[in-house]
Motif scaffolding. Structure first.
Motif: not given
Length: 133
Positions: A34-36, A110-115, A127-130
């Motif tokens: 996700r970035g630093w 996938d879960a970390a990227r869509s958080w 979008r991941a958890f409407p």
């Protein structure tokens, strides 16, 4: 320093090293995925909170009865260890599915990227958890 003191010091050092490696693994995984910026802020905040807790509560540990503390910590370790042993026996006997590391890694990545942040989730922009009402 006696042999028992040395053995205690080495075992505590190794236990702390294991925990440090686990924490570093989490920071690296989130940083790569996700970035630093966020993981490094988290490390700084966790270090500050830990230092404050140790400074505030460290001297209070001398007031606790050591034998009662040993019984409580030993009981908790026994409970967790027996749970892990049960899972290992069930997996070895085939009654529980083996853990697929590649599948778990893909799902966690996938879960970390869509958080998304709680603010975005609340605003309905995640979008991941409407948001549902």
């Amino acid at each position: 320093m006696s042999g028992q003191d040395l053995a205690l010091a080495v075992s505590v050092f190794l236990a702390c090293a294991v925990e440090a490696v686990e924490a570093l693994t989490i920071v690296l995984a989130v940083g790569v995925t996700r970035g630093w910026r966020s993981p490094l802020y988290g490390v700084g905040a966790a270090t500050a909170v830990l230092a404050a807790i140790v400074a505030a509560l460290g001297p209070a540990l001398t007031a606790l009865p050591i034998n009662a503390l040993r019984v409580v910590v030993g009981g908790l370790l026994l409970i967790f260890g027996l749970q892990w042993l049960r899972k290992a026996v069930l997996r070895a006997s085939g009654l529980k599915a083996m853990h697929d590391e590649d599948k778990a890694f893909a799902a966690e990545t996938d879960a970390a990227r869509s958080w998304c942040s709680p603010a975005l989730w609340y605003a309905g922009r995640c979008r991941a958890f409407p948001r549902t009402r």
